[in-house]
Scaffold this active site. Structure first.
Site, mmCIF file in Angstrom:
data_model
loop_
_atom_site.group_PDB
_atom_site.id
_atom_site.type_symbol
_atom_site.label_atom_id
_atom_site.label_comp_id
_atom_site.label_asym_id
_atom_site.label_seq_id
_atom_site.Cartn_x
_atom_site.Cartn_y
_atom_site.Cartn_z
ATOM 1 N N PRO A 147 -30.128 0.296 5.920
ATOM 2 C CA PRO A 147 -29.048 -0.781 6.325
ATOM 3 C C PRO A 147 -28.335 0.274 7.349
ATOM 4 C CG PRO A 147 -29.443 -1.182 4.070
ATOM 5 C CD PRO A 147 -30.006 0.188 4.397
ATOM 6 N N GLU A 148 -28.334 0.014 8.562
ATOM 7 C CA GLU A 148 -27.141 1.300 9.842
ATOM 8 C C GLU A 148 -25.959 0.244 9.403
ATOM 9 O OE1 GLU A 148 -28.819 2.637 13.197
ATOM 10 O OE2 GLU A 148 -31.283 3.201 11.250
#
Length: 282
Positions: A2-3
């Site tokens: 996840p960014e």
């Protein structure tokens, strides 16, 4: 992993579900996920009220009263969410938080690379990782952004991925924004024209904002605060599309290794500096 858009989506989704609620119980099902003292965690969390839910870089931060902060780094496969009332913890559920109204929050992580920690405010500010984070790409000004890159000799994608240089960007959004700006990821930052750097600034803001609006990008594990998948992967221009046609010029997209990560590039739209032509293909 996840960014920025995925963690931002989780934070925005969690906030209305737990804001103002008190944690009455914590269950530690796998203590290895804690990067904090277990006794402190179990003693100080019950009775704490949630005062805010936010993101910094790729960190999910739940602010509590009495100036304490619950931190989650999701790493590769971590997920913080509010499951349906009837859901039971599975083997990948490592922490369980119960709120006064019966709401439960799970921290799950299939690969166990993620972690959770509890800080007071001075401890959070002095935490080396947190203190060393670079500026937020959605908050930095155009002038500040350009100033980050113009003096640097490092390859521009490596700088985009460096959380100390600029925070929250990972492989997906680096590839997408560099393609939109017409910049080869191996180009030294100080050799990128000001015009291209400005274009990168706006491209990065555009792709991050669009992904947040789409709920992030989902592959195998990422889900939002209520367990739903993101949709931005349907809008990828180049990420993960080695061998496909470029959406701009129909050239075949290629893959290279930059800063240890696969990078998808168009050999026509993203010209490589001649001095770097010997870079090894993936």
């Amino acid at each position: 992993m996840p960014e920025l858009p995925e963690v931002e989506t989780i934070a925005r989704g969690l906030k209305p579900l737990i804001l103002g609620k008190k944690i009455i119980q914590t269950s530690i099902l796998y203590s290895g996920i804690l990067h904090t003292d277990r006794n402190d965690f179990q003693t100080n969390l019950p009775g704490s009220m949630v005062t805010d839910v936010r993101r910094r870089a790729k960190l999910l931060i739940i602010d509590l009263d009495q100036a304490r902060h619950l931190i989650f780094h999701l790493k590769m496969t971590g997920k913080v969410w509010i499951p349906p009332a009837e859901s039971q913890p599975d083997k990948h559920t490592h922490l369980l938080f119960t709120f006064e109204d019966g709401t439960r929050m799970f921290f799950q992580d299939q690969r166990k690379f993620g972690y959770c920690a509890l800080f007071d405010s001075p401890g959070l500010e002095s935490w080396k990782f947190f203190a060393g984070l670079g500026p937020e790409p959605l908050l930095i000004s155009e002038q500040e952004f350009v100033g980050l890159f113009t003096p640097k000799k490092a390859r521009i994608k490596a700088l985009l991925l460096d959380q100390k240089h600029i925070a929250g960007i990972g492989n997906i959004y680096a590839d997408e924004s560099l393609f939109m700006a017409g910049i080869h990821p191996e180009t030294p930052a100080n050799q990128v024209s000001l015009k291209r750097l400005r274009k990168l600034y706006f491209s990065l803001k555009e792709v991050l904002s669009s992904s947040i609006q789409a709920g992030g990008s989902s592959f195998r594990n990422y889900r939002d605060a209520q367990g739903y998948s993101g949709m931005f992967q349907e809008n990828f221009l180049v990420y993960g599309k080695k061998g496909h046609c470029c959406p701009k010029c129909d050239s075949t997209l290629e893959s290279r290794k930059v800063a240890g990560r696969s990078s998808c590039v168009c050999p026509s739209c993203q010209l490589l500096h001649p001095d770097l032509e010997g870079s090894e293909h993936e």
